[in-house]
Structures are given as C-alpha cells and as structure tokens.
Design an enzyme around this catalytic site. Structure first.
Site, PDB file in Angstrom:
ATOM      1  N   SER A 175       0.910  -1.132   0.083  1.00  0.00           N
ATOM      2  CA  SER A 175      -0.122  -0.122  -0.248  1.00  0.00           C
ATOM      3  C   SER A 175       0.849   1.208  -0.047  1.00  0.00           C
ATOM      4  O   SER A 175       1.968   1.255   0.466  1.00  0.00           O
ATOM      5  CB  SER A 175      -0.880  -0.123   1.416  1.00  0.00           C
ATOM      6  OG  SER A 175      -1.594   1.243   1.433  1.00  0.00           O
TER       7      SER A 175
ATOM      8  N   TYR B  40      -1.362  -0.664  10.480  1.00  0.00           N
ATOM      9  CA  TYR B  40      -1.337  -0.888   9.057  1.00  0.00           C
ATOM     10  C   TYR B  40      -0.219  -0.315   8.272  1.00  0.00           C
ATOM     11  O   TYR B  40       0.601  -1.071   7.412  1.00  0.00           O
ATOM     12  CB  TYR B  40      -2.603  -0.505   8.383  1.00  0.00           C
ATOM     13  CG  TYR B  40      -3.049  -0.775   7.018  1.00  0.00           C
ATOM     14  CD1 TYR B  40      -3.314  -1.858   6.728  1.00  0.00           C
ATOM     15  CD2 TYR B  40      -2.841   0.380   6.194  1.00  0.00           C
ATOM     16  CE1 TYR B  40      -3.701  -2.197   5.275  1.00  0.00           C
ATOM     17  CE2 TYR B  40      -3.035   0.035   4.640  1.00  0.00           C
ATOM     18  CZ  TYR B  40      -3.634  -1.123   4.299  1.00  0.00           C
ATOM     19  OH  TYR B  40      -3.748  -1.164   3.074  1.00  0.00           O
TER      20      TYR B  40
END
Length: 263
Positions: free
Chosen positions: A150, A166
């Site tokens: 990501s 995350y």
C-alpha cells in the site's frame, strides 16, 4: 525470434493462487490473471463470498475454484497451499493479498490489534510464500509472487488517520518483497509488490467516510480514486513473461498521491 507482446502477456497454462480473492482488490487481481488465461484458486475466510466470486469469474469464462481459509492461522495457510497443489497442480503465480487494518491512536492502540494486523499482513505472506516455494516453485526454478502492499507503507499518514499498525505492516511488506526477490532470484522466482492508493473497499470504508471521497480524490494529481480496472495491467505484467526481468520492485498505483506526499 522474439515473442509478440500478446505472447509475452499470455498466461494460458498457468495456475494462480489469490488470497483475499473474494472481493475488492483481490477479485480484481484474480480477474486480470484469469482474463490473461490463468486458472484461478481463490481464497478468503468466508465460503459464501468465495462461491459468489468464483461464479462471477466462471461466468466470464475463467477456470476458477475456491478454498476457504484464514491466512492469519498457520494451519489454515498450510492447508490452503497443500489443497491447492493437490487440486490444481503446481502454482505458478501467488498473490498475497489477504489483509487487515485497525484504526487507533498510537498511544492507545491495543497490542492485540497490532498483533492481528502484523500476523495477517506480514507473517501470513511469509508462511504462504515459503510453503508454495518449497512445494512447487523452487524445484521447477520458476514462479512469480505478487505482494499487495500500500502507499501507506511508503510514509506516514495525515493527522487523524491513526493507522500505525497497518502502515508499519505495509512498509514491512515492501522490504519483505525486496529481500525475498534478492534471495530467491537464484531460483528464478520473481517477487514484486503493488502499492495501491485509495480504492473504494471494505478496508477503506472508514477512511472514505471520515475524509470524504471527493477530498481523497482531490489529493491525487489524477483527481480520482482507483477503480475496478486500475490494478489489472500491473498484475499481469508482474505475473507474465512480459515482466520476466523485474524482481524485488514495488510500484504505486495511486493516481499520483505518493509523488505529492513524499512517499
């Protein structure tokens, strides 16, 4: 004689295992590989979601099957790998996509939530990659592993995002990709990463609600969020012989967000 571009991108005769493949980005990646000719094994936790996703792919003429497994559990990961190999033969392409997110300020972030995110987003990728490589790819001196990271792994987040676990996990995925690519190049196993920006999905619904789709889109030079096609081209490049000299790399598919935020 060199191959044509159509031949280089052709995945006929190849088998792909896609985790987190029942919806969202995982299903988009599976569809891309299937449209290029690969047979697809989908996996996620819920059988009903997988059955529905496989039906969508099959309706499009793709050979798609599924196995329900929780990639946060080592025994499930090994079962998934073994059953895939038993049912479909060697795995040529592995897509590590199953993931989790958790939003909380760093000072109050529950340790158990940190562990949940790291376990699925990093440990699960490692265990499945290792198992598939040892059972299929290394002996054949061939394989492509694609890790979904990501742009959150490229730097910090704006104030209020509160996704330290995350972000940390996706930063780890990027360096896992680079390190594994360097180590397994001798086996002709290519390891690369895709770094999506904001795509509407179950995982990003909280961010979309908090910041607003128009606001998020405005942060991107291309002035939009990702859609159901935007990961397909890069996925097939990494998976196919068109990308046979690419390993250990990551590429952001984010409308340009990372080039204006310093990622």
């Amino acid at each position: 004689m060199t191959r044509t571009i159509q031949q280089l991108f052709n995945l006929e005769g190849k088998t792909a295992l896609v985790t987190g493949g029942s919806r969202g980005l995982g299903l988009q990646l599976a569809q891309a590989l299937g449209e290029a000719g690969a047979k697809i094994m989908l996996s996620s936790r819920k059988a009903e979601d997988l059955e529905e996703a496989a039906a969508v792919l099959q309706k499009a003429g793709i050979d798609a099957r599924w196995i329900a497994a929780d990639c946060a559990k080592e025994e499930d990961i090994r079962r998934l790998a073994d059953e895939t190999l038993q049912r479909m033969g060697d795995v040529d392409i592995l897509i590590n996509n199953a993931g989790a997110a958790w939003g909380a300020p760093a000072e109050d972030h529950p340790v158990e939530a940190w562990d949940k995110v790291m376990n699925l987003n990093v440990r699960g990728y490692f265990i499945l990659s290792q198992h598939i490589a040892k059972k299929s790819m290394i002996a054949r001196q061939s394989g492509s592993i694609i890790n979904v990271a990501s742009i959150a792994g490229l730097g910090g987040n704006p104030a209020g995002m509160n996704t330290i676990a995350y972000n940390t996990s996706k930063g780890a995925v990027i360096n896992f990709t680079r390190t594994l690519g360097a180590e397994w190049g001798r086996y002709n196993i290519r390891v690369n990463a895709i770094c999506p920006g904001f795509f509407p999905s179950k995982m990003t619904v909280g961010t979309l609600k908090a910041m607003g789709e128009e606001t998020l889109a405005a942060h991107a030079p291309l002035r939009r969020l990702g859609d159901d096609e935007d990961l397909k081209g890069l996925c097939v490049l990494y998976a196919s012989d068109a990308g046979k000299h690419i390993t250990g790399q990551w590429l952001a598919v984010d409308g340009g967000v990372s080039i204006v935020t310093g990622g």
